[in-house]
Design a protein around this motif. Structure first.
Motif, PDB file in Angstrom:
ATOM      1  N   THR A 188      59.414  42.581  23.836  1.00  0.00           N
ATOM      2  CA  THR A 188      58.572  41.570  24.469  1.00  0.00           C
ATOM      3  C   THR A 188      57.936  42.118  25.734  1.00  0.00           C
ATOM      4  N   ALA A 219      51.838  31.265  31.249  1.00  0.00           N
ATOM      5  CA  ALA A 219      52.615  30.846  30.086  1.00  0.00           C
ATOM      6  C   ALA A 219      53.484  31.985  29.564  1.00  0.00           C
ATOM      7  N   VAL A 220      52.912  33.194  29.495  1.00  0.00           N
ATOM      8  CA  VAL A 220      53.674  34.359  29.029  1.00  0.00           C
ATOM      9  C   VAL A 220      54.812  34.666  29.992  1.00  0.00           C
ATOM     10  N   VAL A 229      56.415  32.556  31.898  1.00  0.00           N
ATOM     11  CA  VAL A 229      57.460  31.541  31.724  1.00  0.00           C
ATOM     12  C   VAL A 229      58.326  31.860  30.507  1.00  0.00           C
ATOM     13  N   VAL A 230      57.678  32.240  29.402  1.00  0.00           N
ATOM     14  CA  VAL A 230      58.427  32.574  28.185  1.00  0.00           C
ATOM     15  C   VAL A 230      59.339  33.777  28.424  1.00  0.00           C
ATOM     16  N   PHE A 231      58.812  34.797  29.118  1.00  0.00           N
ATOM     17  CA  PHE A 231      59.629  35.983  29.366  1.00  0.00           C
ATOM     18  C   PHE A 231      60.807  35.649  30.285  1.00  0.00           C
ATOM     19  N   ARG A 279      62.281  32.773  30.495  1.00  0.00           N
ATOM     20  CA  ARG A 279      63.229  32.031  29.664  1.00  0.00           C
ATOM     21  C   ARG A 279      64.039  32.977  28.777  1.00  0.00           C
ATOM     22  N   LEU A 280      63.373  34.001  28.277  1.00  0.00           N
ATOM     23  CA  LEU A 280      64.061  34.977  27.434  1.00  0.00           C
ATOM     24  C   LEU A 280      65.131  35.715  28.217  1.00  0.00           C
ATOM     25  N   VAL A 321      65.303  29.950  24.287  1.00  0.00           N
ATOM     26  CA  VAL A 321      64.065  30.491  24.831  1.00  0.00           C
ATOM     27  C   VAL A 321      62.966  29.427  24.829  1.00  0.00           C
ATOM     28  N   ALA A 322      62.803  28.747  23.712  1.00  0.00           N
ATOM     29  CA  ALA A 322      61.729  27.757  23.585  1.00  0.00           C
ATOM     30  C   ALA A 322      62.261  26.366  23.265  1.00  0.00           C
ATOM     31  N   TYR A 344      58.298  23.486  18.096  1.00  0.00           N
ATOM     32  CA  TYR A 344      57.179  24.338  17.726  1.00  0.00           C
ATOM     33  C   TYR A 344      57.011  24.452  16.212  1.00  0.00           C
TER      34      TYR A 344
END
Length: 214
Positions: A31, A69-70, A72-74, A76-77, A94-95, A183
């Protein structure tokens, strides 16, 4: 798949949890590399191409929104984990929302191998239910590793049902409808499709503006 765990850190109460699982190292690494070598150059290129035109501010704003947004996702990961102690099962996905389930409420588990467009690309999934059959949580081997799923099964020590053959993602959704993540719902596809349409539309505007010499 065996590289699913990273060293435990204190902020997830490592001294209390009997088991702590982290997303696979390879997933985190891939990622990060995708962001550095794909997303960043693409974002810079979009802004650079649009800069001479009046639409550059719109494109730059869109790029910033996507970058947030990217990020935030990273984040969370990096902070995701599964923790199991004597009282609770904690799943920080993660999501998906943070879940804390009383351990004694976990009555049974289902292990299912699913596939999407190709049967060659399968993923093992674990779904937990209470005594009434209500969904408690779901974890996937592509995030937590096959060894991670097996460890959860072993530690919880409850009844396990394993599907003998792989099933399609659609069959899985019909068989366990309450286990679908946000999702995987139809509304999420509409939102993603709308965002994609906005991005494509922005690129077309930039290209059209360039052709007109505005």
């Amino acid at each position: 798949m065996g590289d699913m765990a990273v060293p435990t850190t204190p902020h997830v109460r490592a001294g209390v949890f009997e088991v702590v699982l982290r997303p696979r190292r390879s997933l985190v690494r891939s990622t990060a590399l995708s962001i550095v070598f794909s997303a960043v150059p693409l974002a810079v290129a979009l802004v650079w191409v649009s800069f001479p035109f009046r639409t550059w501010a719109v494109v730059a704003g869109l790029v910033v929104a996507i970058a947030v947004a990217v990020g935030v996702v990273f984040a969370r990961l990096r902070s995701a984990y599964i923790g199991i102690d004597d009282d609770e099962v904690t799943v920080r996905g993660v999501a998906t929302p943070h879940r804390r389930v009383p351990r004694d409420r976990v009555h049974s588990l289902a292990l299912v191998t699913t596939y999407g467009s190709s049967v060659d690309r399968t993923v093992r999934e674990l779904v937990a239910f209470d005594a009434t059959g209500a969904h408690l949580f779901r974890i996937r081997a592509d995030v937590w590793g096959d060894d991670g799923l097996e460890q959860v099964v072993e530690v919880l020590g409850v009844q396990v049902t394993e599907e003998p053959r792989p099933v399609t993602a659609r069959t899985f959704a019909k068989r366990y409808p309450s286990s679908r993540a946000w999702y995987e719902l139809g509304s999420a596809y509409l939102i993603v499709g709308g965002l994609a349409a906005v991005v494509v539309g922005g690129l077309l505007v930039v290209e059209f503006t360039g052709l007109l010499g505005v």
